[in-house]
Design an enzyme around this catalytic site. Structure first.
Site, short mmCIF file in Angstrom:
data_model
loop_
_atom_site.label_atom_id
_atom_site.label_comp_id
_atom_site.label_asym_id
_atom_site.label_seq_id
_atom_site.Cartn_x
_atom_site.Cartn_y
_atom_site.Cartn_z
CD GLU A 127 -1.46 -2.32 2.03
OE1 GLU A 127 -2.30 -2.98 2.67
OE2 GLU A 127 -0.24 -2.60 2.01
CB CYS B 43 -1.06 -0.73 5.70
SG CYS B 43 0.56 -1.02 4.93
#
Length: 480
Positions: free
Chosen positions: A80, A277
């Protein structure tokens, strides 16, 4: 309306078109994939175009001691984060086109020195697996294999801290084969696999041990249920609670983790300063994914309109809690910033290089399944769109080259800063944003702090939602 399967298919196909370099070895290595997709809606025709503008793979972080005051090391290589940083390269390119008068399909002028998105343009984030951290602490459903309670007896089923790299003394037959079954370590080791993949130790009739992630095999009821009735449980994350706050209780079953707390990613044998994340995506939902530097040029923050997750353990309620709920109450944000609640969707399509698929394809004698050591970045830029790294540097670089431009990832802070400075130089003096007109801007730190609206928004978010968010040491941000 966004179709989650269409988004997943688009991203998987784009990944398949990338060169072989940096990709996992089929049947032995796994990785995670994330991508930023540009959505363009045409009001007149009603058409919707989807284009992958940035893509990243990766599962690893570097430890705190490996961070560089020169900004030349890539600290966080989770998919990500890689996809978001690649998108920054793409946005800088589009802003350069805009400020030089060549026209951009992304940006249109606003007030002096400021730009905003073209009508009908938005961005979504795709990730092949739920983000590490809070979003991965998911209750197991009745349809999933339920693990046995954690016990220490060698004659009973044991379970580890989900997501950890399981160690045992005797993986292959040899001496000591008739001794007690080796005990799995509770603590995650150096690699600390980054996602909530609960693990089950299964003892079969030949008294050998086999490690499988939940969902890839059936758990024999006769092995455990006689002595230990199954209890509701959760998928677990390898990310650790930040120091100074609430810790994980580590109680059996659903009481193992604390929720809604900040977590740092495990590193290569030592703590990291990289937030999970889940935490970073919650931050992006308020501050935008453009970062402090590009906020100089933008009229308002850029938010992901949707987050699409591939086939994996998933809970929409948990995703909302992790990405939106923790920040929903934040108020008094400066103009241009707001709490954004993206549409949350899941695809039924699984990434071919997921941990689960790699386990299914794995063949005996090929060594244990492990995470791929490389991280791939691809973004839609004209110069050097592909960047493959390992351990924070370009893959394959020699020790002799460390500290030189040849070793640097195009996504490290220093390279992105230099790319941003090229945008500033390409901007006519009369068109510079007011925040960039100060004469005393020299270092990376200076330029970030001069983005006052962004810093004000960050201060509000930190004070109201994330007071324990670790602050980066200033001496790591003073490079030119």
């Amino acid at each position: 309306m966004i179709n989650a399967d269409e988004v997943a298919k688009l991203c998987y196909e784009r990944f398949s078109q990338l060169p072989r370099r940096g990709k996992p070895e089929p049947g032995r290595e796994w990785t995670l994939l994330a991508a930023v997709v540009k959505i363009t809606r045409c009001e007149s025709s009603g058409s919707v175009e989807k284009e992958v503008v940035s893509m990243g793979t990766g599962t690893k972080c570097i430890g705190q001691s490996a961070m560089s005051p020169k900004g030349d090391v890539l600290n966080d290589s989770h998919a990500e984060v890689i996809a978001r940083r690649g998108c920054t390269r793409y946005l800088i390119q589009e802003l350069r086109r805009a400020v030089s008068g060549r026209g951009s399909a992304v940006f249109r002028p606003s007030q002096r020195g400021k730009w905003r998105l073209q009508p009908g343009v938005s961005f979504l984030l795709f990730t092949s697996h739920t983000p590490c951290g809070d979003a991965s602490i998911i209750p197991m459903t009745a349809s999933q294999s339920q693990p046995c309670p954690a016990v220490t007896s060698a004659n009973s089923c044991e379970r580890t801290n989900g997501g950890g790299d399981l160690k045992r003394k005797a993986e292959e037959p040899g001496e000591g084969q008739n001794s007690k079954l080796p005990r799995l370590e509770e603590k995650a080791t150096q690699e600390n696999l980054k996602r909530a993949e609960p693990w089950i130790l299964k003892r079969n009739v030949t008294k050998t041990t086999e490690i499988k992630p939940t969902g890839s095999t059936e758990l024999s009821q006769t092995d455990c249920a006689v002595e230990h009735p199954q209890v509701p449980d959760i998928h677990r994350t390898g990310a650790k609670c930040v120091p100074g706050g609430q810790d994980d209780p580590m109680h059996p079953g659903v009481g193992y983790h604390s929720t809604e707390v900040l977590r740092v990613k495990p590193g290569r044998g030592e703590p990291t300063l990289s937030l999970s994340c889940s935490d970073k995506m919650a931050r992006w939902a308020v501050l935008g994914f453009q970062g402090a530097l590009l906020s100089h040029y933008l009229q308002e923050a850029l938010h992901f309109s949707a987050v699409v997750v591939g086939k994996c353990p998933y809970s929409p309620d948990v995703m909302h809690r992790a990405l939106v709920g923790r920040c929903a109450h934040v108020s008094d944000l400066p103009v241009g910033f707001s709490v954004c609640s993206p549409v949350l969707l899941q695809s039924s399509l699984e990434f071919p290089f997921s941990h689960n698929q790699t386990e299914l394809q794995h063949q005996a004698g090929r060594g244990r399944v492990s995470p791929c050591g490389a991280a791939i970045s691809w973004c839609n830029v004209t110069e050097q769109p592909l960047d493959v790294t390992a351990n924070g540097y370009k893959q394959g670089v020699t020790k002799k080259a460390l500290g030189t431009p040849k070793a640097r990832s195009l996504l490290c802070k220093l390279e992105l800063f230099h790319s941003f400075l090229s945008l500033v130089l390409a901007t006519e003096a009369s068109s510079l944003p007011d925040s960039l007109r100060a004469a005393e801007l020299h270092t990376y730190w200076d330029y970030k702090q001069a983005s006052q609206s962004y810093q004000q928004a960050w201060q509000q978010l930190r004070s109201q939602a994330f007071p324990l968010w670790p602050r980066s040491a200033r001496d790591l941000l003073l490079f030119h």
